[in-house]
Design a protein around this motif. Structure first.
Motif, PDB file in Angstrom:
ATOM      1  N   LEU A  92       6.947   1.786   9.712  1.00  0.00           N
ATOM      2  CA  LEU A  92       6.311   2.950   9.085  1.00  0.00           C
ATOM      3  C   LEU A  92       6.464   2.909   7.568  1.00  0.00           C
ATOM      4  O   LEU A  92       5.539   3.273   6.828  1.00  0.00           O
ATOM      5  CB  LEU A  92       6.888   4.253   9.647  1.00  0.00           C
ATOM      6  N   GLN A  93       7.622   2.452   7.102  1.00  0.00           N
ATOM      7  CA  GLN A  93       7.832   2.320   5.662  1.00  0.00           C
ATOM      8  C   GLN A  93       6.894   1.247   5.096  1.00  0.00           C
ATOM      9  O   GLN A  93       6.298   1.436   4.038  1.00  0.00           O
ATOM     10  CB  GLN A  93       9.294   1.967   5.380  1.00  0.00           C
ATOM     11  N   THR A 128      -3.140   1.721   7.513  1.00  0.00           N
ATOM     12  CA  THR A 128      -2.829   2.368   8.786  1.00  0.00           C
ATOM     13  C   THR A 128      -2.686   1.302   9.878  1.00  0.00           C
ATOM     14  O   THR A 128      -2.852   1.584  11.060  1.00  0.00           O
ATOM     15  CB  THR A 128      -3.937   3.370   9.184  1.00  0.00           C
ATOM     16  N   GLY A 141      -0.121   1.132   1.980  1.00  0.00           N
ATOM     17  CA  GLY A 141      -1.284   2.014   1.899  1.00  0.00           C
ATOM     18  C   GLY A 141      -2.308   1.753   2.989  1.00  0.00           C
ATOM     19  O   GLY A 141      -3.504   1.960   2.801  1.00  0.00           O
ATOM     20  N   GLN A 147       4.040   0.427   6.303  1.00  0.00           N
ATOM     21  CA  GLN A 147       2.703   1.012   6.340  1.00  0.00           C
ATOM     22  C   GLN A 147       2.476   1.902   5.131  1.00  0.00           C
ATOM     23  O   GLN A 147       1.434   1.843   4.475  1.00  0.00           O
ATOM     24  CB  GLN A 147       2.509   1.790   7.639  1.00  0.00           C
ATOM     25  N   SER A 148       3.455   2.717   4.820  1.00  0.00           N
ATOM     26  CA  SER A 148       3.352   3.601   3.667  1.00  0.00           C
ATOM     27  C   SER A 148       3.265   2.800   2.370  1.00  0.00           C
ATOM     28  O   SER A 148       2.421   3.079   1.511  1.00  0.00           O
ATOM     29  CB  SER A 148       4.563   4.538   3.635  1.00  0.00           C
TER      30      SER A 148
END
Length: 154
Positions: A50-51, A59, A57, A53-54
């Motif tokens: 998830l990090q 999905t 930028g 992914q963030s």
């Protein structure tokens, strides 16, 4: 797309690639590779994915999880970006897909048998109907159920 492909895609999308992603996560290159390629009994934690992914930028991780779960990932606009006209447009798209499914169903069953191609076509249209329905409901709830969202978040 599988999970590993999503990890590699996020690294590629991150400015600076592998070295920059390793630095941002606080991993050495070997440590990150071991987790992504599941070497030495290691794997990537969901929180790390998830990090990534963030940071990237994208999905891609969410898309891979949705695919692995037999679903699809749909990015929703912010409630401030959608209004009743946009909801009406989404309803119209949904009606169009239902009409298309009805027509293709009639064509596919005309000979009393649904072949492999027809089955794939009907399934794809059904997936689009499902995606449009879920998007429409999620947007409707985000716009008109604000009080409930605040209660859930608390």
């Amino acid at each position: 797309m599988n999970l590993r492909q999503s990890y590699l895609g996020m690294i590629k999308a991150f400015s600076g690639g592998w070295d920059a992603m390793c630095g941002a996560l606080g991993y050495s290159r070997d440590a990150l590779e071991n987790r992504i390629y599941e070497k030495k009994g290691q794997s990537l934690w969901v929180e790390t994915a998830l990090q990534m992914q963030s940071l990237s930028g994208t999905t891609l991780f969410a898309e891979a999880v949705a695919t692995a779960s037999g679903g699809v990932f749909v990015t929703l606009p912010a409630p401030s970006e959608i209004d009743n006209e946009a909801l009406l447009s989404k309803f119209n798209k949904l009606h169009t897909h239902i009409g298309l499914l009805s027509r293709r169903f009639n064509e596919a069953t005309e000979d009393g048998e649904i072949d492999k191609r027809e089955r794939a076509d009907l399934a794809a249209i059904g997936d689009e109907i499902h995606r449009h329905t879920q998007e429409l409901l999620a947007l409707t709830f985000r716009i008109y159920c604000r009080g409930e969202e605040e209660k859930v978040a608390a």
